[in-house]
Design an enzyme around this catalytic site. Structure first.
Site, PDB file in Angstrom:
ATOM      1  CE  LYS A   1      37.826  47.664  42.406  1.00  0.00           C
ATOM      2  NZ  LYS A   1      36.416  47.350  42.701  1.00  0.00           N
TER       3      LYS A   1
ATOM      4  CG  ASP B   1      32.133  46.143  38.934  1.00  0.00           C
ATOM      5  OD1 ASP B   1      33.249  45.590  38.925  1.00  0.00           O
ATOM      6  OD2 ASP B   1      31.750  46.909  39.837  1.00  0.00           O
TER       7      ASP B   1
ATOM      8  CD  GLN C   1      34.718  48.154  45.845  1.00  0.00           C
ATOM      9  OE1 GLN C   1      35.071  48.533  44.727  1.00  0.00           O
ATOM     10  NE2 GLN C   1      34.980  46.951  46.289  1.00  0.00           N
TER      11      GLN C   1
HETATM   12  N1  GUN Z   1      33.179  44.178  45.999  1.00  0.00           N
HETATM   13  C1  GUN Z   1      33.920  43.047  45.966  1.00  0.00           C
HETATM   14  N2  GUN Z   1      34.306  42.766  44.704  1.00  0.00           N
HETATM   15  C2  GUN Z   1      33.795  43.738  43.923  1.00  0.00           C
HETATM   16  C3  GUN Z   1      33.873  44.006  42.517  1.00  0.00           C
HETATM   17  O1  GUN Z   1      34.471  43.267  41.728  1.00  0.00           O
HETATM   18  N3  GUN Z   1      33.228  45.127  42.108  1.00  0.00           N
HETATM   19  C4  GUN Z   1      32.542  45.935  42.952  1.00  0.00           C
HETATM   20  N4  GUN Z   1      31.923  46.993  42.436  1.00  0.00           N
HETATM   21  N5  GUN Z   1      32.456  45.721  44.247  1.00  0.00           N
HETATM   22  C5  GUN Z   1      33.089  44.630  44.731  1.00  0.00           C
END
Ligand code: GUN
Length: 284
Positions: free
Chosen positions: A54, A121, A98
């Protein structure tokens, strides 16, 4: 007949190039650089890879990024204080924690602590509600990426039978809302569904998001269907694979996403899109 492949790498590269151009224009005309803050708690190897990807994607697109890493035993109050600081910082447009979080955390409370205006998100209850009402502020990145892939593959949605396997808050549930908003007839299957193949065989659009390696096989797919594989699993030999058994599925499906190189690259792409959108909204 072998299915046409929906190439997520190619689509992601195309969309990211457009986002980079828009970010450069925003900087040149308004002096604003889109900025994403990513919080990682603990040492989960998969989460470490996702966060690294990311941050790298931000840099490549000309976005600013902030990465905050905490040890697995950190006190939640410390992370909540960081979120409050990022919420108050006008140069930060997106905040992401995350998941999963270590067990001393109440994950819902952490997600609710993020300002809904910076929740790129789309996991804050307010944003979940807005999506459900058909008026989304931020669309969760993976289902958003799937919708972009369906659009790029010219997949007809109106009246289509869409079957989603998996009911997670991150993928299954928002995916159902997005397909419903496009007038699909939506079925959501899960671990307690009685006859999974009965449902999947009726699907014009099948979205697999369960996290079980190769569980959807060719005999569970309607001939000509569009098959979207959201799964990222490892085989016992350590190879990446999806929730769909690609080899048998591609002989039946009309259109299919591979793993790797399918939905995965689109998830981060839509995170960039949401961050840019958030930065643009601050100027309105
Ligand atoms: N863990 C797995 N997929 C995601 C996501 O799309 N966003 C976040 N913040 N954590 C994750």
């Amino acid at each position: 007949m072998t299915a046409r492949i929906l190439d997520g790498n190619a689509l992601a590269a195309e969309v990211r190039a457009q986002l980079a151009e828009k970010a450069a224009a925003l900087k040149a005309t308004q002096g604003v650089t889109p900025c994403l803050a990513v919080i990682l708690v603990g040492e989960d190897p998969a989460s470490q890879v996702y966060v690294r990807n990311k941050v790298a994607a931000c840099e490549k697109a000309g976005f600013r990024s902030i990465k905050e890493v905490y040890p697995p035993n950190v006190e939640p109050v410390e992370v909540l204080a960081k979120i409050a600081q990022l919420n108050a910082d006008p140069s930060v447009h997106g905040i992401l924690v995350q998941l999963p979080l270590p067990k001393q955390f109440d994950a819902d409370a952490v997600l609710e602590a993020i300002s809904p205006e910076k929740d790129v998100d789309g996991f804050h209850a307010e944003n979940v509600g807005a999506l459900m009402q058909g008026n989304p502020r931020f669309i969760p990145c993976t289902p958003y990426g799937v919708m972009k892939m369906l659009e790029s593959g010219n997949v007809p949605l109106k009246g289509a039978e869409a079957v989603i396997v998996g009911r997670s808050n991150i993928v299954g549930k928002p995916m159902a809302m997005l397909l419903l908003a496009q007038s699909c007839t939506v079925t959501v299957c899960h671990s307690q569904s009685k006859d999974l193949a009965f449902h999947t065989k009726r699907a014009d659009i099948l979205v697999a998001a369960v996290g079980r390696a190769r569980m959807i096989t060719g005999d569970m797919i309607k001939p000509g269907a569009t098959v979207i594989d959201v799964g990222i699993n490892r085989t016992p030999e350590g190879k990446l694979c999806g929730d769909v058994d690609f080899e048998s599925a591609k002989e039946v499906a009309g259109l299919i996403t591979p793993v790797p190189g399918g939905v995965g690259p689109m998830t981060i792409t839509m995170l960039l899109a949401n961050t840019l959108e958030s930065a643009e909204r601050t100027l309105k």
